[in-house]
Design a protein around this motif. Structure first.
Motif, PDB file in Angstrom:
ATOM      1  N   LEU A 287     -34.083 -74.098 -48.526  1.00  0.00           N
ATOM      2  CA  LEU A 287     -33.075 -74.133 -47.470  1.00  0.00           C
ATOM      3  C   LEU A 287     -31.666 -74.161 -48.053  1.00  0.00           C
ATOM      4  O   LEU A 287     -31.395 -74.810 -49.069  1.00  0.00           O
ATOM      5  N   ILE A 288     -30.779 -73.459 -47.371  1.00  0.00           N
ATOM      6  CA  ILE A 288     -29.369 -73.442 -47.742  1.00  0.00           C
ATOM      7  C   ILE A 288     -28.595 -74.160 -46.639  1.00  0.00           C
ATOM      8  O   ILE A 288     -28.640 -73.756 -45.480  1.00  0.00           O
ATOM      9  N   PHE A 289     -27.932 -75.238 -47.005  1.00  0.00           N
ATOM     10  CA  PHE A 289     -27.110 -75.995 -46.058  1.00  0.00           C
ATOM     11  C   PHE A 289     -25.637 -75.711 -46.331  1.00  0.00           C
ATOM     12  O   PHE A 289     -25.241 -75.490 -47.480  1.00  0.00           O
ATOM     13  N   PHE A 290     -24.825 -75.733 -45.273  1.00  0.00           N
ATOM     14  CA  PHE A 290     -23.389 -75.508 -45.449  1.00  0.00           C
ATOM     15  C   PHE A 290     -22.583 -76.692 -44.928  1.00  0.00           C
ATOM     16  O   PHE A 290     -23.063 -77.470 -44.102  1.00  0.00           O
ATOM     17  N   GLU A 291     -21.371 -76.812 -45.466  1.00  0.00           N
ATOM     18  CA  GLU A 291     -20.412 -77.845 -45.042  1.00  0.00           C
ATOM     19  C   GLU A 291     -21.017 -79.244 -45.133  1.00  0.00           C
ATOM     20  O   GLU A 291     -21.211 -79.928 -44.126  1.00  0.00           O
ATOM     21  N   HIS A 292     -21.297 -79.670 -46.368  1.00  0.00           N
ATOM     22  CA  HIS A 292     -21.852 -81.007 -46.604  1.00  0.00           C
ATOM     23  C   HIS A 292     -20.952 -82.071 -45.965  1.00  0.00           C
ATOM     24  O   HIS A 292     -19.742 -82.078 -46.139  1.00  0.00           O
ATOM     25  N   GLY A 293     -21.557 -82.957 -45.213  1.00  0.00           N
ATOM     26  CA  GLY A 293     -20.799 -84.019 -44.574  1.00  0.00           C
ATOM     27  C   GLY A 293     -20.280 -83.666 -43.194  1.00  0.00           C
ATOM     28  O   GLY A 293     -19.744 -84.521 -42.490  1.00  0.00           O
ATOM     29  N   SER A 294     -20.441 -82.426 -42.789  1.00  0.00           N
ATOM     30  CA  SER A 294     -19.956 -82.013 -41.468  1.00  0.00           C
ATOM     31  C   SER A 294     -20.956 -82.430 -40.387  1.00  0.00           C
ATOM     32  O   SER A 294     -22.090 -82.820 -40.667  1.00  0.00           O
ATOM     33  N   LEU A 295     -20.521 -82.318 -39.132  1.00  0.00           N
ATOM     34  CA  LEU A 295     -21.415 -82.624 -38.020  1.00  0.00           C
ATOM     35  C   LEU A 295     -22.631 -81.704 -38.035  1.00  0.00           C
ATOM     36  O   LEU A 295     -23.755 -82.136 -37.734  1.00  0.00           O
ATOM     37  N   ASP A 296     -22.410 -80.430 -38.367  1.00  0.00           N
ATOM     38  CA  ASP A 296     -23.527 -79.482 -38.412  1.00  0.00           C
ATOM     39  C   ASP A 296     -24.557 -79.910 -39.447  1.00  0.00           C
ATOM     40  O   ASP A 296     -25.770 -79.859 -39.213  1.00  0.00           O
ATOM     41  N   TYR A 297     -24.059 -80.331 -40.609  1.00  0.00           N
ATOM     42  CA  TYR A 297     -24.946 -80.740 -41.699  1.00  0.00           C
ATOM     43  C   TYR A 297     -25.836 -81.905 -41.253  1.00  0.00           C
ATOM     44  O   TYR A 297     -27.060 -81.859 -41.395  1.00  0.00           O
ATOM     45  N   PHE A 298     -25.206 -82.932 -40.700  1.00  0.00           N
ATOM     46  CA  PHE A 298     -25.972 -84.113 -40.292  1.00  0.00           C
ATOM     47  C   PHE A 298     -26.887 -83.805 -39.111  1.00  0.00           C
ATOM     48  O   PHE A 298     -27.987 -84.352 -38.995  1.00  0.00           O
ATOM     49  N   MET A 299     -26.455 -82.916 -38.245  1.00  0.00           N
ATOM     50  CA  MET A 299     -27.261 -82.557 -37.086  1.00  0.00           C
ATOM     51  C   MET A 299     -28.560 -81.869 -37.537  1.00  0.00           C
ATOM     52  O   MET A 299     -29.647 -82.176 -37.037  1.00  0.00           O
ATOM     53  N   ILE A 300     -28.450 -80.978 -38.495  1.00  0.00           N
ATOM     54  CA  ILE A 300     -29.638 -80.256 -38.974  1.00  0.00           C
ATOM     55  C   ILE A 300     -30.523 -81.170 -39.822  1.00  0.00           C
ATOM     56  O   ILE A 300     -31.756 -81.162 -39.704  1.00  0.00           O
TER      57      ILE A 300
ATOM     58  N   GLY B 169     -32.564 -68.032 -50.108  1.00  0.00           N
ATOM     59  CA  GLY B 169     -33.199 -69.023 -49.259  1.00  0.00           C
ATOM     60  C   GLY B 169     -32.990 -68.682 -47.803  1.00  0.00           C
ATOM     61  O   GLY B 169     -32.586 -67.560 -47.469  1.00  0.00           O
ATOM     62  N   ILE B 170     -33.262 -69.638 -46.922  1.00  0.00           N
ATOM     63  CA  ILE B 170     -33.058 -69.436 -45.489  1.00  0.00           C
ATOM     64  C   ILE B 170     -32.103 -70.524 -45.005  1.00  0.00           C
ATOM     65  O   ILE B 170     -31.896 -71.529 -45.685  1.00  0.00           O
ATOM     66  N   SER B 171     -31.519 -70.335 -43.805  1.00  0.00           N
ATOM     67  CA  SER B 171     -30.488 -71.277 -43.388  1.00  0.00           C
ATOM     68  C   SER B 171     -30.384 -71.374 -41.872  1.00  0.00           C
ATOM     69  O   SER B 171     -30.641 -70.399 -41.152  1.00  0.00           O
ATOM     70  N   PHE B 172     -29.993 -72.561 -41.406  1.00  0.00           N
ATOM     71  CA  PHE B 172     -29.610 -72.759 -40.017  1.00  0.00           C
ATOM     72  C   PHE B 172     -28.128 -72.409 -39.898  1.00  0.00           C
ATOM     73  O   PHE B 172     -27.284 -73.002 -40.594  1.00  0.00           O
ATOM     74  N   LEU B 173     -27.810 -71.458 -39.019  1.00  0.00           N
ATOM     75  CA  LEU B 173     -26.436 -70.966 -38.892  1.00  0.00           C
ATOM     76  C   LEU B 173     -26.046 -70.853 -37.419  1.00  0.00           C
ATOM     77  O   LEU B 173     -26.905 -70.648 -36.555  1.00  0.00           O
ATOM     78  N   PRO B 174     -24.749 -70.974 -37.115  1.00  0.00           N
ATOM     79  CA  PRO B 174     -24.303 -70.679 -35.747  1.00  0.00           C
ATOM     80  C   PRO B 174     -24.651 -69.242 -35.392  1.00  0.00           C
ATOM     81  O   PRO B 174     -24.487 -68.317 -36.203  1.00  0.00           O
ATOM     82  N   LYS B 175     -25.129 -69.048 -34.192  1.00  0.00           N
ATOM     83  CA  LYS B 175     -25.596 -67.722 -33.771  1.00  0.00           C
ATOM     84  C   LYS B 175     -24.496 -66.668 -33.844  1.00  0.00           C
ATOM     85  O   LYS B 175     -24.744 -65.519 -34.219  1.00  0.00           O
TER      86      LYS B 175
END
Length: 292
Positions: free
Chosen positions: A189-202, A234-240
């Motif tokens: 998995l590839i995560f973006f913006e460590h510490g951001s709301l998106d990061y913690f949400m995922i 890898g794969i990632s959760f991203l904004p649509k």
């Protein structure tokens, strides 16, 4: 120094003869010759070498030529500018985060220009904190950011951007039915913006299922994450909205996850409390989801 004399000098140089320069200027040959001679007297220098009917620039003429051309150009530009009818245009100035300017604004601004064809725009981009600062300092009329809070700011939900899982072409999950989080957490998995709301949400999404996601790479932007997925890392959760063009072109594939609750990245309009609102703010309040 007469501008007509300088013009005659430049035209004689361009056309290579007094006769042809006179035709171009709608003057007689003696008039053009007289203007050149007057200019030479004013400058105290011979500008042309005369060999019978043939004229070539002298050394002094070569030195003067770029100045003469610049004088003529400046004069012509000033004349055009002064003769223009001034057009008073309204202006809209706002700031937004880069992801909004890249993925959401283009479609909205097409509609904006249709409705407000007489309005010019200036758009600043920066992190949410930078956009907030510009709004507070009244450098812009409003901002478009991730969720921020400040006692002097009002906000309005501009766009709720769903967060989905995206994979590269040929990934096994594309053909799998009823994909669940348990099928995803072991994937690189590839995560973006460590510490951001998106990061913690995922991340919390996996924690609630007692799963430890296999995060192999953390990057500081969704654009980088997207490129890494397309490269097959890898794969990632991203904004649509971030991946919609790549999905259309089949460079990325969206994977529905059966047991994933709806996740969305909230983008908000922010503006100063107690101030006169921008006359264009209502358009953007209505346009966030309507034109995307």
């Amino acid at each position: 120094m007469n501008i007509n004399n300088i013009e005659a000098f430049v035209y004689v140089f361009l056309f290579g003869s007094v006769n042809r320069a006179a035709e171009a200027l709608y003057l007689t040959q003696p008039t053009v010759t007289a203007r050149i001679q007057t200019l030479e007297r004013e400058l105290g220098a011979q500008l042309f070498n005369r060999d019978g009917k043939q004229l070539t620039l002298s050394d002094k003429g070569k030195q003067f030529l770029p100045y003469a051309q610049k004088i003529l150009q400046t004069y012509q530009e000033a004349k055009i500018h002064l003769q223009k009818t001034p057009i008073v245009k309204r202006e809209l100035t706002f700031a937004c985060v880069p992801s909004v300017s890249t993925h959401l604004l283009p479609n909205i601004l097409v509609q904006f220009q249709k409705q407000f064809s007489d309005v010019s725009m200036r758009i600043f981009t920066g992190h949410s904190s930078e956009v907030l600062e510009k709004v507070l300092n009244k450098e812009v009329e409003f901002g478009i950011v991730r969720t921020v809070t400040h006692p002097n700011i009002d906000s309005f939900l501009f766009h709720a951007d769903p967060i989905e899982l995206f994979v590269y072409p040929g990934h096994p999950l594309i053909k799998q039915e009823n994909v669940r989080l348990h099928d995803v957490y072991r994937e690189p998995l590839i995560f973006f913006e460590h510490g951001s709301l998106d990061y913690f949400m995922i991340y919390s999404l996996f924690e609630t299922m007692h799963l430890n996601p296999n995060v192999i790479l953390e990057v500081d932007s969704m654009e980088t994450a997207k490129k890494m997925v397309m490269a097959g890392i890898g794969i990632s959760f991203l904004p649509k909205s971030c991946a919609q063009n790549e999905v259309k072109e089949k460079h990325l594939f969206q994977i529905p996850i059966k047991d994933k609750p709806p996740l969305a990245r909230d983008i908000r309009l922010i503006y100063l409390k107690g101030e006169d609102r921008s006359p264009f703010l209502s358009f953007f309040m209505n346009g966030g989801n309507a034109f995307i």
